[in-house]
Design an enzyme around this catalytic site. Structure first.
Site, PDB file in Angstrom:
ATOM      1  N   PHE A 121      -3.072 -14.822  16.029  1.00 33.82           N
ATOM      2  CA  PHE A 121      -2.919 -15.803  14.958  1.00 33.82           C
ATOM      3  C   PHE A 121      -1.455 -15.877  14.525  1.00 33.82           C
ATOM      4  O   PHE A 121      -0.894 -14.872  14.050  1.00 33.82           O
ATOM      5  CB  PHE A 121      -3.793 -15.372  13.771  1.00 33.82           C
ATOM      6  CG  PHE A 121      -3.823 -16.361  12.644  1.00 33.82           C
ATOM      7  CD1 PHE A 121      -4.607 -17.503  12.732  1.00 33.82           C
ATOM      8  CD2 PHE A 121      -3.070 -16.156  11.508  1.00 33.82           C
ATOM      9  CE1 PHE A 121      -4.642 -18.432  11.686  1.00 33.82           C
ATOM     10  CE2 PHE A 121      -3.099 -17.062  10.459  1.00 33.82           C
ATOM     11  CZ  PHE A 121      -3.881 -18.203  10.552  1.00 33.82           C
ATOM     12  N   PRO A 126      10.159 -15.596  11.253  1.00 38.02           N
ATOM     13  CA  PRO A 126      11.251 -14.680  10.901  1.00 38.02           C
ATOM     14  C   PRO A 126      11.671 -14.803   9.430  1.00 38.02           C
ATOM     15  O   PRO A 126      11.940 -13.803   8.781  1.00 38.02           O
ATOM     16  CB  PRO A 126      12.378 -15.100  11.851  1.00 38.02           C
ATOM     17  CG  PRO A 126      11.674 -15.682  13.035  1.00 38.02           C
ATOM     18  CD  PRO A 126      10.424 -16.327  12.500  1.00 38.02           C
ATOM     19  N   TRP A 154       5.824 -11.141  13.958  1.00 39.24           N
ATOM     20  CA  TRP A 154       4.832 -10.150  13.504  1.00 39.24           C
ATOM     21  C   TRP A 154       3.427 -10.512  13.965  1.00 39.24           C
ATOM     22  O   TRP A 154       2.459 -10.326  13.224  1.00 39.24           O
ATOM     23  CB  TRP A 154       4.820 -10.001  11.966  1.00 39.24           C
ATOM     24  CG  TRP A 154       6.162  -9.830  11.354  1.00 39.24           C
ATOM     25  CD1 TRP A 154       6.795 -10.694  10.523  1.00 39.24           C
ATOM     26  CD2 TRP A 154       7.048  -8.716  11.536  1.00 39.24           C
ATOM     27  NE1 TRP A 154       8.028 -10.201  10.171  1.00 39.24           N
ATOM     28  CE2 TRP A 154       8.199  -8.983  10.785  1.00 39.24           C
ATOM     29  CE3 TRP A 154       6.979  -7.522  12.271  1.00 39.24           C
ATOM     30  CZ2 TRP A 154       9.279  -8.112  10.737  1.00 39.24           C
ATOM     31  CZ3 TRP A 154       8.061  -6.659  12.222  1.00 39.24           C
ATOM     32  CH2 TRP A 154       9.176  -6.946  11.463  1.00 39.24           C
ATOM     33  N   ARG A 262      -8.316  26.107   5.362  1.00 37.73           N
ATOM     34  CA  ARG A 262      -7.003  26.704   5.081  1.00 37.73           C
ATOM     35  C   ARG A 262      -7.084  27.609   3.844  1.00 37.73           C
ATOM     36  O   ARG A 262      -7.663  27.224   2.824  1.00 37.73           O
ATOM     37  CB  ARG A 262      -6.005  25.563   4.823  1.00 37.73           C
ATOM     38  CG  ARG A 262      -4.660  25.983   4.315  1.00 37.73           C
ATOM     39  CD  ARG A 262      -3.730  26.375   5.437  1.00 37.73           C
ATOM     40  NE  ARG A 262      -2.365  26.562   4.964  1.00 37.73           N
ATOM     41  CZ  ARG A 262      -1.397  27.019   5.729  1.00 37.73           C
ATOM     42  NH1 ARG A 262      -1.637  27.318   7.004  1.00 37.73           N
ATOM     43  NH2 ARG A 262      -0.184  27.172   5.246  1.00 37.73           N
ATOM     44  N   GLY A 334      -0.207  19.893   3.352  1.00 39.43           N
ATOM     45  CA  GLY A 334       1.110  20.535   3.316  1.00 39.43           C
ATOM     46  C   GLY A 334       1.915  20.174   4.568  1.00 39.43           C
ATOM     47  O   GLY A 334       1.792  19.074   5.106  1.00 39.43           O
ATOM     48  N   GLU A 358      -2.232  -9.857   5.796  1.00 38.75           N
ATOM     49  CA  GLU A 358      -3.220 -10.829   5.263  1.00 38.75           C
ATOM     50  C   GLU A 358      -2.934 -11.161   3.800  1.00 38.75           C
ATOM     51  O   GLU A 358      -3.849 -11.327   2.992  1.00 38.75           O
ATOM     52  CB  GLU A 358      -4.661 -10.295   5.369  1.00 38.75           C
ATOM     53  CG  GLU A 358      -5.098  -9.774   6.703  1.00 38.75           C
ATOM     54  CD  GLU A 358      -4.944 -10.775   7.824  1.00 38.75           C
ATOM     55  OE1 GLU A 358      -5.020 -11.977   7.553  1.00 38.75           O
ATOM     56  OE2 GLU A 358      -4.736 -10.342   8.955  1.00 38.75           O
ATOM     57  N   SER A 361      -0.199  -7.240  -1.489  1.00 41.05           N
ATOM     58  CA  SER A 361      -0.935  -6.918  -2.727  1.00 41.05           C
ATOM     59  C   SER A 361      -0.484  -7.799  -3.882  1.00 41.05           C
ATOM     60  O   SER A 361      -1.294  -8.205  -4.726  1.00 41.05           O
ATOM     61  CB  SER A 361      -0.726  -5.442  -3.087  1.00 41.05           C
ATOM     62  OG  SER A 361      -1.448  -4.654  -2.187  1.00 41.05           O
TER      63      SER A 361
END
Ligand SMILES: Cc1cc2nc3c(=O)[nH]c(=O)nc-3n(C[C@H](O)[C@H](O)[C@H](O)COP(=O)(O)OP(=O)(O)OC[C@H]3O[C@@H](n4cnc5c(N)ncnc54)[C@H](O)[C@@H]3O)c2cc1C
Length: 383
Positions: A121, A126, A154, A262, A334, A358, A361
Site C-alpha cells: 500500500f 519522502p 516506507w 532469575r 536487566g 497507520e 498516536s
C-alpha cells in the site's frame, strides 16, 4: 461444529503454525533481512494470506472478531509475518474486496490468496506522512490510460510486492490505482539501516510516467481519500490494534518467565513488590486492550458505524500498551534484556513503530478528541 467452533479452530491452528513454523526463525528473518518466499507459500497453502476473504476467492472467511484473534497470534510470534497480513490481506486485500470492481476482485484476490501476488500500500512519500492529503505523486489522463509520476516511501513489503495500491493526486483531488510491478516506469529500492521492520522489505517506490489502464482505478476517480484511503486505513488500524495486543502479550510472558527464573538477593525476582507491580500493571493493560479490540471486532461484525472510532481508540490504546509493557519487560530482564538471546530487545524496538504506522498516536488523538468534543458535550438543558 458450530460457527464459533470452526472459527476458533482456525485461530488455534494458526497459533500452532506460528509456534512451529515461524517463532524459531524470527531472529534469522531479521538477520537475513526478510521472511523467505517458502514461508509465504506455506502461509498461503493454509489460507492465511486470505483469512478474511470469502471462500470464493480462496479465503478462510474469518469474521472480524476471529480475524483479530488470528492477527494477535501472528503479532505475538513474529512482527514480519504479521506485517504481511496487515498490508497484504488487510490494507490491500480487504480494500479490493470492499471497493474493487468484479474484475479486480476476480483477478487479484485468488492470486493474493495463493501468494502468487503480494500486495503493498503506497500512500506515504519522502516529504509527506501525517499530512497525507498533501501527497505530491500526480496522475493525469492520456487517451487510453492514466499516467502516474512521483515517489512513495516506507512501503511495507514494497520491495517484494507484485501489486500496489498507489494514491496519486490531480488538482488537489486524489485517486487510488492498482499498479502492477510489471508496468514500465515502476522501480523499488529497499530501505536499509532500520531499527525495526528489518524483515519486511520496506521500500521506496519510484513512479516515472507509469501508464495505468483505466480499469485499474479503485473506487471512483477523485475520491481516493474519501473511499479508498479511509477504508484501507480502517482495515490497517484494526490489524495494528491486534498486533499491539499480541506483542504486549509476548512481552508479558517473557517478563513473567524471567522473573520466575532469575534470582537476586537469594530470591526470585517475582517476589519483589516492584517487579510484581509491573507484572500486575501489564496484565491489567493487556486485558483492557484485548477487551477494547474485541468490542471493535464485534461492532465491525455488526457493520456498526461506531466500529470506525472504536477501531481508532483500540489502535491508539494497544500501541501505547505495547510500548509500556515491552519497556517494563526489558526492565525486568536487566542487562540480559539487551541481547538477542531474549525476545524483549526485539519487542521493545518493534513496539515503538506501532505508535507511528497507520497514523501516528498524535493523529489518533486528534480523531478521538474530535469525536469526544462532539459526543460528550452537555448542552444547556431548557428549564
Ligand atoms: C516500519 C514502517 C512501515 C510503514 N509502512 C507503510 C506502508 O506500508 N505504506 C505507507 O504508505 N506508509 C507506511 N509507513 C509510513 C507511515 O504511515 C508514516 O510514518 C506515518 O504516517 C507518519 O508519517 P511520518 O513518519 O512522515 O511523520 P510526520 O508526519 O512527519 O510526523 C512526525 C511527528 O510529528 C507528529 N505530527 C505530525 N503532524 C502533527 C499534528 N498535526 N499534530 C501533532 N503532531 C503531529 C507525528 O505524530 C509524528 O510524531 C511506514 C512507516 C514505518 C516506520
Amino acid at each position: 461444529m458450530n460457527y464459533d467452533k470452526i472459527q476458533a479452530a482456525i485461530v488455534e491452528e494458526a497459533e500452532a503454525f506460528v509456534n512451529d513454523e515461524i517463532r524459531p526463525y524470527v531472529n534469522e528473518f531479521e538477520e537475513k533481512g526478510g521472511i523467505p518466499r517458502e514461508l509465504i507459500s506455506k502461509m498461503a497453502a493454509k489460507g492465511y494470506l486470505a483469512a478474511p476473504f470469502p471462500k470464493q476467492y480462496g479465503g478462510l472467511e474469518l469474521d472480524p472478531v476471529y480475524y483479530g484473534l488470528f492477527t494477535e497470534a501472528f503479532g505475538k510470534g513474529c512482527v514480519a509475518t504479521r506485517s504481511l497480513l496487515t498490508v497484504h490481506s488487510s490494507l490491500v486485500g480487504e480494500t479490493i474486496l470492499r471497493l474493487g470492481t468484479a474484475d479486480q476482485k476476480n483477478k487479484w484476490l485468488p492470486l493474493m490468496a495463493r501468494g502468487e501476488a503480494i500486495g503493498a500500500f503506497g500512500l506515504s512519500e519522502p516529504d509527506i506522512g501525517s499530512d497525507a492529503k498533501g501527497i505530491k505523486t500526480t496522475w493525469h489522463e492520456e487517451d487510453d490510460c492514466y499516467v502516474i509520476n512521483g515517489a512513495k516511501k516506507w512501503i511495507t513489503f514494497g520491495h517484494l510486492a507484485d501489486v500496489f495500491i498507489i494514491i496519486a493526486a490531480n488538482n488537489g483531488r486524489s485517486t487510488a490505482f492498482l499498479v502492477e510491478r510489471s508496468f514500465q516506469g515502476l522501480e523499488t529500492k529497499r530501505i536499509e539501516g532500520l531499527m525495526v521492520a528489518r524483515a519486511t522489505y520496506l521500500a521506496e517506490i519510484y513512479l516515472n510516467n507509469v501508464r495505468v489502464p483505466k480499469e485499474n482505478v479503485i473506487g471512483k476517480l477523485n475520491f481516493g481519500f474519501e473511499y479508498v484511503v479511509s477504508t484501507a486505513l480502517d482495515f490497517g488500524r484494526y490489524s495494528i490494534a491486534w498486533a499491539g495486543v499480541g506483542l504486549a502479550q509476548e512481552a508479558l510472558e517473557a517478563m513473567v518467565t524471567y522473573s520466575r527464573n532469575r534470582s537476586q538477593f537469594d530470591q526470585k525476582l517475582r517476589n519483589f513488590q516492584l517487579i510484581r507491580g509491573m507484572i500486575g500493571d501489564a496484565v491489567t493493560k493487556i486485558h483492557a486492550a484485548r477487551a477494547l479490540c474485541l468490542r471493535a471486532g464485534q461492532l465491525r461484525r455488526d457493520k456498526d458505524p461506531e466500529s470506525i472510532i472504536e477501531t481508532t481508540t483500540s489502535k491508539y490504546f494497544t500501541s501505547k500498551v505495547a510500548v509500556e509493557v515491552a519497556n517494563d519487560a526489558l526492565q525486568v530482564h536487566g542487562a540480559n534484556g539487551f541481547t538477542n538471546q531474549y525476545p524483549v530487545e526485539r519487542l521493545y524496538r518493534e513496539a515503538k513503530v506501532l505508535e507511528v504506522i497507520e497514523g501516528s498516536s498524535q493523529m489518533q488523538q486528534e480523531i478521538i478528541s474530535n469525536y469526544g468534543l462532539q459526543h460528550y458535550y452537555i448542552r444547556n438543558k431548557k428549564k
